[in-house]
Design a protein around this motif. Sequence first.
Motif, PDB file in Angstrom:
ATOM      1  N   GLY A  59       0.814  -1.308   0.013  1.00 42.49           N
ATOM      2  CA  GLY A  59       0.012  -0.022   0.004  1.00 42.49           C
ATOM      3  C   GLY A  59       0.904   1.278   0.170  1.00 42.49           C
ATOM      4  O   GLY A  59       2.099   1.015   0.426  1.00 42.49           O
ATOM      5  N   PRO A  60       0.347   2.440  -0.490  1.00 40.30           N
ATOM      6  CA  PRO A  60       1.210   3.393  -0.301  1.00 40.30           C
ATOM      7  C   PRO A  60       1.641   3.938   1.134  1.00 40.30           C
ATOM      8  O   PRO A  60       0.981   3.723   2.104  1.00 40.30           O
ATOM      9  N   SER A  61       2.691   4.933   0.934  1.00 46.00           N
ATOM     10  CA  SER A  61       3.595   5.133   2.046  1.00 46.00           C
ATOM     11  C   SER A  61       2.487   6.072   2.738  1.00 46.00           C
ATOM     12  O   SER A  61       1.716   6.823   2.220  1.00 46.00           O
ATOM     13  N   GLY A  62       2.315   6.003   3.979  1.00 42.95           N
ATOM     14  CA  GLY A  62       1.515   6.779   4.860  1.00 42.95           C
ATOM     15  C   GLY A  62       0.056   6.301   4.863  1.00 42.95           C
ATOM     16  O   GLY A  62      -0.878   6.773   5.751  1.00 42.95           O
ATOM     17  N   ALA A  63      -0.113   4.997   4.509  1.00 46.80           N
ATOM     18  CA  ALA A  63      -1.356   4.341   4.591  1.00 46.80           C
ATOM     19  C   ALA A  63      -1.303   3.577   5.848  1.00 46.80           C
ATOM     20  O   ALA A  63      -2.674   3.266   6.194  1.00 46.80           O
ATOM     21  N   GLY A  64      -0.458   3.415   6.624  1.00 47.42           N
ATOM     22  CA  GLY A  64      -0.576   3.003   7.979  1.00 47.42           C
ATOM     23  C   GLY A  64      -0.133   1.529   8.142  1.00 47.42           C
ATOM     24  O   GLY A  64      -0.529   0.916   9.079  1.00 47.42           O
TER      25      GLY A  64
ATOM     26  N   LEU B 115       4.676 -11.969   8.580  1.00 39.80           N
ATOM     27  CA  LEU B 115       3.861 -10.554   7.913  1.00 39.80           C
ATOM     28  C   LEU B 115       4.926  -9.608   7.856  1.00 39.80           C
ATOM     29  O   LEU B 115       5.910  -9.291   8.669  1.00 39.80           O
ATOM     30  N   VAL B 116       5.124  -9.410   6.466  1.00 39.00           N
ATOM     31  CA  VAL B 116       6.250  -8.496   6.151  1.00 39.00           C
ATOM     32  C   VAL B 116       5.763  -7.315   5.361  1.00 39.00           C
ATOM     33  O   VAL B 116       4.974  -7.298   4.562  1.00 39.00           O
ATOM     34  N   VAL B 117       6.145  -6.186   5.894  1.00 36.91           N
ATOM     35  CA  VAL B 117       5.638  -4.909   5.141  1.00 36.91           C
ATOM     36  C   VAL B 117       6.614  -4.634   3.939  1.00 36.91           C
ATOM     37  O   VAL B 117       7.798  -4.842   4.549  1.00 36.91           O
ATOM     38  N   SER B 118       6.344  -4.408   2.832  1.00 33.82           N
ATOM     39  CA  SER B 118       7.350  -4.185   1.731  1.00 33.82           C
ATOM     40  C   SER B 118       6.736  -3.746   0.461  1.00 33.82           C
ATOM     41  O   SER B 118       5.636  -4.043   0.303  1.00 33.82           O
ATOM     42  N   HIS B 119       7.547  -3.204  -0.339  1.00 38.73           N
ATOM     43  CA  HIS B 119       7.207  -2.736  -1.556  1.00 38.73           C
ATOM     44  C   HIS B 119       7.988  -3.257  -2.749  1.00 38.73           C
ATOM     45  O   HIS B 119       7.725  -3.350  -3.846  1.00 38.73           O
ATOM     46  N   ARG B 120       8.838  -4.092  -2.286  1.00 36.35           N
ATOM     47  CA  ARG B 120       9.913  -4.645  -3.025  1.00 36.35           C
ATOM     48  C   ARG B 120       9.306  -5.862  -3.956  1.00 36.35           C
ATOM     49  O   ARG B 120       8.727  -6.741  -3.205  1.00 36.35           O
ATOM     50  N   PRO B 121       9.328  -5.733  -5.169  1.00 41.68           N
ATOM     51  CA  PRO B 121       8.838  -6.980  -5.953  1.00 41.68           C
ATOM     52  C   PRO B 121       9.322  -8.075  -5.652  1.00 41.68           C
ATOM     53  O   PRO B 121       8.450  -9.133  -5.704  1.00 41.68           O
ATOM     54  N   ALA B 122      10.529  -8.417  -5.157  1.00 41.85           N
ATOM     55  CA  ALA B 122      10.957  -9.841  -4.679  1.00 41.85           C
ATOM     56  C   ALA B 122      10.224 -10.181  -3.580  1.00 41.85           C
ATOM     57  O   ALA B 122      10.044 -11.534  -3.722  1.00 41.85           O
ATOM     58  N   VAL B 123       9.771  -9.407  -3.009  1.00 43.47           N
ATOM     59  CA  VAL B 123       9.220  -9.770  -1.561  1.00 43.47           C
ATOM     60  C   VAL B 123       7.810 -10.202  -1.979  1.00 43.47           C
ATOM     61  O   VAL B 123       7.221 -11.154  -1.205  1.00 43.47           O
ATOM     62  N   LEU B 124       7.016  -9.082  -2.601  1.00 41.69           N
ATOM     63  CA  LEU B 124       5.782  -9.326  -3.019  1.00 41.69           C
ATOM     64  C   LEU B 124       5.715 -10.738  -3.826  1.00 41.69           C
ATOM     65  O   LEU B 124       4.492 -11.431  -3.542  1.00 41.69           O
ATOM     66  N   GLU B 125       6.378 -11.095  -4.628  1.00 41.60           N
ATOM     67  CA  GLU B 125       6.452 -12.349  -5.484  1.00 41.60           C
ATOM     68  C   GLU B 125       6.631 -13.360  -4.736  1.00 41.60           C
ATOM     69  O   GLU B 125       5.819 -14.438  -4.903  1.00 41.60           O
ATOM     70  N   ALA B 126       7.457 -13.506  -3.577  1.00 41.84           N
ATOM     71  CA  ALA B 126       7.385 -14.585  -2.837  1.00 41.84           C
ATOM     72  C   ALA B 126       6.385 -14.630  -1.932  1.00 41.84           C
ATOM     73  O   ALA B 126       6.170 -16.080  -1.325  1.00 41.84           O
ATOM     74  N   ALA B 127       5.559 -13.930  -1.570  1.00 43.05           N
ATOM     75  CA  ALA B 127       4.439 -13.857  -0.709  1.00 43.05           C
ATOM     76  C   ALA B 127       3.430 -14.906  -1.052  1.00 43.05           C
ATOM     77  O   ALA B 127       3.093 -14.800  -2.216  1.00 43.05           O
ATOM     78  N   ASP B 128       2.551 -15.574  -0.051  1.00 42.03           N
ATOM     79  CA  ASP B 128       1.635 -16.205  -0.526  1.00 42.03           C
ATOM     80  C   ASP B 128       0.545 -15.069  -0.819  1.00 42.03           C
ATOM     81  O   ASP B 128      -0.474 -15.616  -1.672  1.00 42.03           O
ATOM     82  N   ARG B 129       0.392 -14.099  -0.040  1.00 44.37           N
ATOM     83  CA  ARG B 129      -0.718 -13.046  -0.175  1.00 44.37           C
ATOM     84  C   ARG B 129      -0.270 -11.831  -0.212  1.00 44.37           C
ATOM     85  O   ARG B 129       0.636 -11.504   0.692  1.00 44.37           O
ATOM     86  N   VAL B 130      -0.733 -10.868  -0.776  1.00 47.45           N
ATOM     87  CA  VAL B 130      -0.504  -9.532  -0.514  1.00 47.45           C
ATOM     88  C   VAL B 130      -1.921  -8.969  -0.280  1.00 47.45           C
ATOM     89  O   VAL B 130      -2.667  -8.825  -0.841  1.00 47.45           O
ATOM     90  N   VAL B 131      -1.572  -8.398   1.065  1.00 49.06           N
ATOM     91  CA  VAL B 131      -2.721  -7.514   1.541  1.00 49.06           C
ATOM     92  C   VAL B 131      -2.251  -6.276   1.489  1.00 49.06           C
ATOM     93  O   VAL B 131      -1.646  -5.463   1.786  1.00 49.06           O
TER      94      VAL B 131
END
Lengths: 547, 563
Positions: free
Chosen positions: A372-377, A522-538
């Motif tokens: 999510g965008p920065s500042g979204a919490g 549970l990992v907060v990230s924007h990085r494509p490599a992390v997002l790709e590895a995740a089971d879900r992106v919330v």
Amino acid sequence: MRPLDPALLRHARSARWYLLVGAVLAGAQALAILAFAWSLQSLVVGLIDGASLASLSTWTAWFAAAVVVRALVAWGWDAAGTIGAAAVASELRVAALRALGRSPGRRIDSTVDTAVAVGGGLDALQPYFGRFLPQLVATVVVVPTLVLAVLVADPLSGLILVIVLPLVPVFMVLIGLVTRAVQERQWAALTHLSRQFLELVGGLSTLIVHGRQHRQEARIRADTDDYRVRTMRVLRVTFLSSFVLELAASLSVALVAVSIGLRLVDGTVAFAAGLFVLLLAPEVFLPVRNVGAQFHASAEGITAARNVLALIDAPDEDGADAAVSRPADPGAPSDDDVVLDLRGVSIAYDGRAAVHGLDLVLRRGELVALGGPSGAGKSSVLGAVLGFVPHEGAITVDGRSDAASRRDRLAWAGQEAVLLPGTVAENVALGEPEPHPEAVRRALRDAASDDVAPEQPIGARGEGLSGGQTDRVAIARALHRLRVRDLPLLLLDEPTAATDPEREAVLVHTLRGLAREGRAVLVVSHRPAVLEAADRVVRIEAVTHVG
Amino acid sequence: MSAERNRSLRLAMPPARRFALPVLLGALSAGSTIALLAASAWLIARAAEQPPILFLSLGVVGVRAFAIGRGLFRYLERLTGHDAAFRQLADLRVGMVRRIVPLAPDGLAATRRGDLLARFTDDVDELQDLPLRVVQPVAGAVIAIVLALAGIAWLAPGAALVVALVLVLGLLVATLGQGVLSVRAERRIAPLRGSLADAVLAHVQGLPTLVAYDAEGASLARVADVDARLRRARVRAAVGSGLAGAAVAITAGAAVLGAMQAAAGPLAAGALGGPEFAIVVLVPLAILEVAGVVPVAWATWRTVRRSAERVDGAVPEDLPAGLPTPVAAPQQLPAGTDGPPLLELRDVRASWPDLAGVGASHALGGVDLVVRPGERVLVRGPSGAGKTTLAHVLVGFLAYEGSFRVDGVEASEVDADRLRERIGLCEQRPWLFDTDIRQNLLFARDDADDDALLAVLDRVGLGDWVRERGGLDASVGERGALVSGGQAQRIALARAMLADFPVLVLDEPTANVDQERADALLADLLAAGADGRTVILISHDRVDPSLVDRTVVCADGRVPAAT
């Protein structure tokens, strides 16, 4: 501004002791001054009347004793000031740190400023206790005693003092009122101007890049001159108050001296009494003058104490409260695999909703990315799980709902890694009484920190490691806790923000491995490599857009 | 060391003509204090002899005049003294800037590490205490005391001698004794104070971590331990620190008794009148009151001296190794009519000056790089690989070995200011001056009008932002507090574009920017910045390859020659 804050006495018992000691010292001081003046006038009057020095040896002894007591009192005040200030500073420091610890998530505007206020800032109590309070106590104890003595020795002189003395504070207050407007108007401009040199030195490389460094001399001269003109305008008024004080004091002495002199001629007052009063008169004004002179020096101490008292008295802010008040919905499916359960979590910052009604369930074996965008919490969600951020809704970790128990079941690495002075190994094994070197090494390896040795020292402000290394050691610390305590939940905030792709890959591999072991990540990230590895992106969207 | 120290202290001292008036007024004020006591003692002792009242009128006038003079002269002394000190402050700061410009930025610890900056500028400003709180009060007091002693000597020479001896002895004990004791105490206390500050900072900054790792209690215990040790050291030191006050009180008593002993004989012999005897015995009290400024000035002197040492330590007299030395006969760069110059770096090696207070920095161990005019080159590498070192070599902040040619001319033989007209730098943390946006842009090109400034802001993607905030008059705040990291970079780029550097070096422009905004920022910077220029982008991050023409990798201070 209050010269003596009752809150200070309430929170620092040493301050009460100090005042007690001070009252005793001031009593001794008053008696010594009286003995000093009386023995000195006896000696002078006796010698002028033709007595020999030998026949006055009793008075000489009295005089010497008075001098010694005055010296001891001066020394005692100094020691008491230092000891009192140090003791009060310690008490306030410990109380403030305890208060901060009660609500670890309390938002502090600047941790550095807070640390300075609680640490070195309390040194400002030294002039307050060492120089200002003694004069204040002396004003309360010594001045009335001396005035009483003058009244007894020569009622007319006593009357002059009784009339003039109260005028001093009245004048000071009047001048203060008149000048305050001028001072305040100038103050902002002054602080700005006084910082211009700092600005110039700080911006020197920028100026050099643009070839402007050689033009600065004229500018400094102009700025500093402007500073001088404005400051002098303020000082002309500021110095007036001490001018009036000093004038009042010396004119009263003159008034007393002349009145005694004229009455000596017609014999209505004795030489002895006259000289005694003349010696006492300046001593009457001295503490009052010093209170005025030290007031500004001590203002810093009062402010320092007040900053810390504000920390101590601030209401506790525990993120757990809201969660406890709203227990988890009993009808919710109870599932042993559920590690993290957020229901209807809302977080508000400064009255503005940051996260609204978030539901999120993490099960064992899941790697979930929070985007999510920065500042979204996003970080606030982690803070709420940790119990650092006040929130509404229910949060359970491994079935536990209160903040401290939740923290017991998870490991976390925040966005801004904080390492403590010591070695890398001590940091990785933080909170473990008996660290195992092998576990530390493994955690470092898994956090892609093979470039960091466990025995490497870390300085007081994190010196010794680069920014990326610091982040990774903080991640290793979380991995270490997770494994050593066999915890089910790992929270990471932007773990790879400053990491190169190779190390990022190692870290992602580690996270997947942890999920495979049956933990939830549970990992907060924007990085494509992390997002790709995740089971879900919330994704958390900024609330303002959701409505 | 002492010659070094004198450099800063000399800068702080005003010339005599500026300094004479406050010293004179100070002497008059101190003199009035002494004379007031002398006149009132004489008046009362003389009145006790019950002469015709006319004989007292001189004393009455004196008492009143000195009472007024004391406060009035003091007020004027403080005003003129502060005025002189502030006038000197301008000279002091200008002199300091002259000394630091050749060192800045890389040879000056204060500009390399932000946390030293405030201390350095405070230290420089503290030097003005030398005239104001050390020399001037002592000079005024000494003049007044010498005159008073001369007056006593005229009445009773023996008494004057005794008072002078006691005074000198007492002040020596008060200042030197206290100096020795507090130096020793400070030596013990200062490191403890530093550890306490560090422990508190670590605790406060790490509080969430400490709580999350069950380590808060241990950290609190560590703070309490350092705190207790500091308190014990302070208490021990306090026993000695009160010496000055006590010594002044003892000295006053001793001076009075000594004067009394010495004047008793002449009084008994009739050589000295009663009123004069009263003066001789009581004036030492006033002398000691005036002399009380000396221990205070001494303590201030030690503070000033420490500041001077720190300033001189921060500003070395000789250029430290690693900085470029000024060129005696600089070469001219060829007039760049056809766009940006060709840059050729062959085996360039460089390192940072070794400065006190600044940790080890990363050196360049051999860079081979050719940048053709108009090229957009990305220099990528992990943090600590020496990328910023390279940037600082390119703009002539750091000296280098090997060869770095700009259009065929060796850069070290070109005047650094001329080099920087060709090669500009957007720093990793661009400095924003605490003023409005207009002033923050104008110094890059001072003849630009508002339309030109707004046009440039539009090109770096800040146009709407500036208009939202009310235009060019909007403040950026102290150290750019009202501006985000990305906006600061955009402002820095706007400056660079106003300055119209043919070659632009961007040093980690996205270091302080959110990841998701970084890409947009880089795209904007490169699109706006390139525009016919050569752009050398330095970044530890991967950059969209379509934004640059070429990527070179910097690792361990090396950029290998292109194959």
